[in-house]
Scaffold this motif. Sequence first.
Motif, short mmCIF file in Angstrom:
data_model
loop_
_atom_site.label_atom_id
_atom_site.label_comp_id
_atom_site.label_asym_id
_atom_site.label_seq_id
_atom_site.Cartn_x
_atom_site.Cartn_y
_atom_site.Cartn_z
N TYR A 20 -11.89 -0.37 -7.26
CA TYR A 20 -10.70 -1.03 -7.79
C TYR A 20 -10.78 -1.05 -9.31
O TYR A 20 -11.86 -0.98 -9.91
CB TYR A 20 -10.55 -2.45 -7.23
CG TYR A 20 -11.60 -3.44 -7.72
CD1 TYR A 20 -11.43 -4.15 -8.91
CD2 TYR A 20 -12.76 -3.68 -6.97
CE1 TYR A 20 -12.38 -5.05 -9.36
CE2 TYR A 20 -13.71 -4.58 -7.41
CZ TYR A 20 -13.52 -5.27 -8.60
OH TYR A 20 -14.46 -6.16 -9.03
N THR A 28 0.85 -1.18 0.00
CA THR A 28 0.00 0.00 0.00
C THR A 28 0.88 1.23 0.00
O THR A 28 1.71 1.41 0.89
CB THR A 28 -0.94 0.02 1.22
OG1 THR A 28 -1.76 -1.15 1.20
CG2 THR A 28 -1.82 1.25 1.20
N LEU A 84 -6.35 -1.02 -5.74
CA LEU A 84 -7.48 -0.58 -4.92
C LEU A 84 -7.25 0.87 -4.53
O LEU A 84 -6.16 1.25 -4.07
CB LEU A 84 -7.55 -1.46 -3.67
CG LEU A 84 -8.81 -1.49 -2.82
CD1 LEU A 84 -10.00 -1.98 -3.64
CD2 LEU A 84 -8.59 -2.42 -1.62
N SER A 112 -11.96 4.80 3.35
CA SER A 112 -12.73 3.94 2.46
C SER A 112 -11.89 3.37 1.33
O SER A 112 -11.13 4.09 0.68
CB SER A 112 -13.91 4.75 1.87
OG SER A 112 -14.57 4.02 0.86
N ASP A 113 -12.04 2.07 1.07
CA ASP A 113 -11.52 1.44 -0.14
C ASP A 113 -12.60 1.60 -1.21
O ASP A 113 -13.46 0.74 -1.39
CB ASP A 113 -11.21 -0.04 0.11
CG ASP A 113 -9.98 -0.23 0.96
OD1 ASP A 113 -9.09 0.64 0.91
OD2 ASP A 113 -9.88 -1.25 1.66
N ARG A 173 -8.64 1.28 8.75
CA ARG A 173 -8.51 1.04 7.32
C ARG A 173 -8.55 -0.46 7.01
O ARG A 173 -8.45 -1.28 7.90
CB ARG A 173 -7.19 1.63 6.81
CG ARG A 173 -5.93 1.01 7.41
CD ARG A 173 -4.70 1.80 7.02
NE ARG A 173 -3.45 1.21 7.52
CZ ARG A 173 -2.27 1.82 7.48
NH1 ARG A 173 -2.17 3.05 7.00
NH2 ARG A 173 -1.18 1.22 7.94
N ASP A 174 -8.68 -0.75 5.74
CA ASP A 174 -8.56 -2.10 5.16
C ASP A 174 -9.88 -2.87 5.19
O ASP A 174 -10.11 -3.71 6.05
CB ASP A 174 -7.46 -2.91 5.84
CG ASP A 174 -7.07 -4.12 4.97
OD1 ASP A 174 -7.62 -4.26 3.86
OD2 ASP A 174 -6.22 -4.90 5.40
N GLU A 228 -10.63 -5.13 3.19
CA GLU A 228 -10.35 -6.53 2.88
C GLU A 228 -10.37 -7.40 4.13
O GLU A 228 -10.74 -8.58 4.08
CB GLU A 228 -8.98 -6.64 2.20
CG GLU A 228 -8.69 -7.95 1.51
CD GLU A 228 -7.33 -7.96 0.83
OE1 GLU A 228 -6.92 -9.03 0.38
OE2 GLU A 228 -6.69 -6.89 0.74
N LYS A 275 -3.52 0.49 -3.07
CA LYS A 275 -3.13 -0.84 -2.62
C LYS A 275 -3.01 -1.76 -3.84
O LYS A 275 -3.95 -1.86 -4.63
CB LYS A 275 -4.16 -1.38 -1.63
CG LYS A 275 -3.82 -2.73 -1.03
CD LYS A 275 -4.90 -3.14 -0.03
CE LYS A 275 -4.59 -4.47 0.64
NZ LYS A 275 -5.62 -4.83 1.63
N ARG A 307 -7.90 3.96 -2.16
CA ARG A 307 -8.30 4.21 -0.77
C ARG A 307 -8.27 5.70 -0.48
O ARG A 307 -7.40 6.43 -0.96
CB ARG A 307 -7.35 3.47 0.19
CG ARG A 307 -7.65 3.70 1.67
CD ARG A 307 -6.77 2.83 2.55
NE ARG A 307 -7.06 1.42 2.35
CZ ARG A 307 -6.28 0.42 2.76
NH1 ARG A 307 -5.13 0.70 3.38
NH2 ARG A 307 -6.63 -0.82 2.55
N ASP A 362 -16.79 -2.55 2.52
CA ASP A 362 -16.43 -1.14 2.68
C ASP A 362 -17.66 -0.28 2.93
O ASP A 362 -17.63 0.64 3.75
CB ASP A 362 -15.68 -0.64 1.45
CG ASP A 362 -15.24 0.80 1.60
OD1 ASP A 362 -14.26 1.05 2.32
OD2 ASP A 362 -15.91 1.69 1.01
#
Length: 503
Positions: A305, A248, A318, A301-302, A403-404, A406, A259, A320, A285
């Motif tokens: 993508y 990232t 991705l 926020s992600d 964050r993240d 995923e 990312k 962010r 997200d």
Amino acid sequence: MDRVHLSPPSAACADPDQDVVARADAHAVAPLLNCFLREVAEPRPGTDGRRVYRLSGSGRLLRVLGERRPAEPELRVAGAWQRVGHPDLIKLVADELRRYTGVSNLELPAEMIDSRDAVAALLTARARATVPDDPYQRSEQSLLTGHPHHPAPKARGGGPVAAWLPYAPEAHARFPLTLLGVRADAVVEEGDTAALDTLGEAPPGYRLLPAHPWQLGLVDLAPAFADGRLIRLGTTGFDTWPTAAIRTLYAPERDLFLKFSLDVRITNDIRRLWRHDLLKVRRTDAAATAAFAAGRAAWLSDRGYRTADFAFEELAVLVRDGLRGHLLPGATPLLAAGLVEGFDGSPLDGAADPALWWEAYLAQVVPPALEAFAEHGVVLEAHLQNTLVAVDAQGMPVQALFRDAEGVKLLTDVERAAGWERLVYCLVVNHLVEMAGALAERHPAVDVWAAVRRELARHDLPEVAGLLTAATLPGKTNLLLRWTNADGADARYRPLPNPLARP
């Protein structure tokens, strides 16, 4: 009883190279011992101020100096304690794991060696690097030890140092992104990816796709370049720098995080943006964004993508949120893992009132994670590397940022008990236990766990009462996961003593 042959101890040396060797060994030994002693050993009464353990595979005795970051391991051999250096510790761990699990693994010992050698390379590189002025960047790029309970936290896939060092956060790397053009009919995207189109200019019939230069050296895209599905468009006119997550990158001029996939095993997993995760990231997200819609804490926020259909995972990126739209005015973000590891200018070192600092820290970090769980069914992966803590001009915590997507789980997809166990591991075991330990080392007079109990008790959540009285907490078994080649997402836990439970 079979014995592991121990090499004779080497003499101390004032050579700078030997200093790097000793420091690299210390950085590598501590996390390896942490997970080894947690997962395949039983504590015994100590001697000479050291902690003694009975190893579960063989029954041999091992003792170490220190608790939070154990050092100087010694094995009981022929009635005497014999020092175990890092190479012999790897042999000992492998032998014990073969006995304990009944299976062999040639890959993990090589990763342990790679991890230690990577630390040596990073120490050498840091001695020549310019330390960033930005305290946030210093905090993200401070993790020389890394995950405190992993056998090979700094392994970089076994490749040559020259292949990965230019992109290493611990070496204070900065570099431009490689820009690719993807033929428009091959583009796959979801969510808001508009920020990618501002990074450069693609010719007609193509869409812009940034790429991590390290990843481009790991995957074979020659056929796509040959038939025109991919074209090279140079690099960005600005640098990015890698966060602690390595793949990232942050572009401070654009206030944007990106990312990428990285076909390298880092800790437990090959760090690709896997298709199955990308296909659900917008849903997780959105749930996390809703959970943070009100209140002081923030969610990065992600938001979308973009990739190519012929290299869906390999070329995925991705997008962010950056920091500026979320930070309180005048606040400085710092990575929680950096606070634990330590860096120049850390407020953990200079707190005028450490007890008050700790209460402020808990007040920012704990409520948002519990409220997301209780009110929105969102299980944050609120471990040290996914949590930023913003401080004011006096170094006092005033805001948490998470964050993240995923790593987020939703209670609509998992049983509540499993979701709670994951939250307790991430927030309490991985995060608060480590932060409390770092604070207590610097300020031993602070009753760190009384403050945590008070903060947790403020929340009307049915599981909290059990957490405050349980004899144990769930500790993830990273060593056994890697030794048995289990999937990194297949978390297995071992009970650990609960510091929240009153004696």
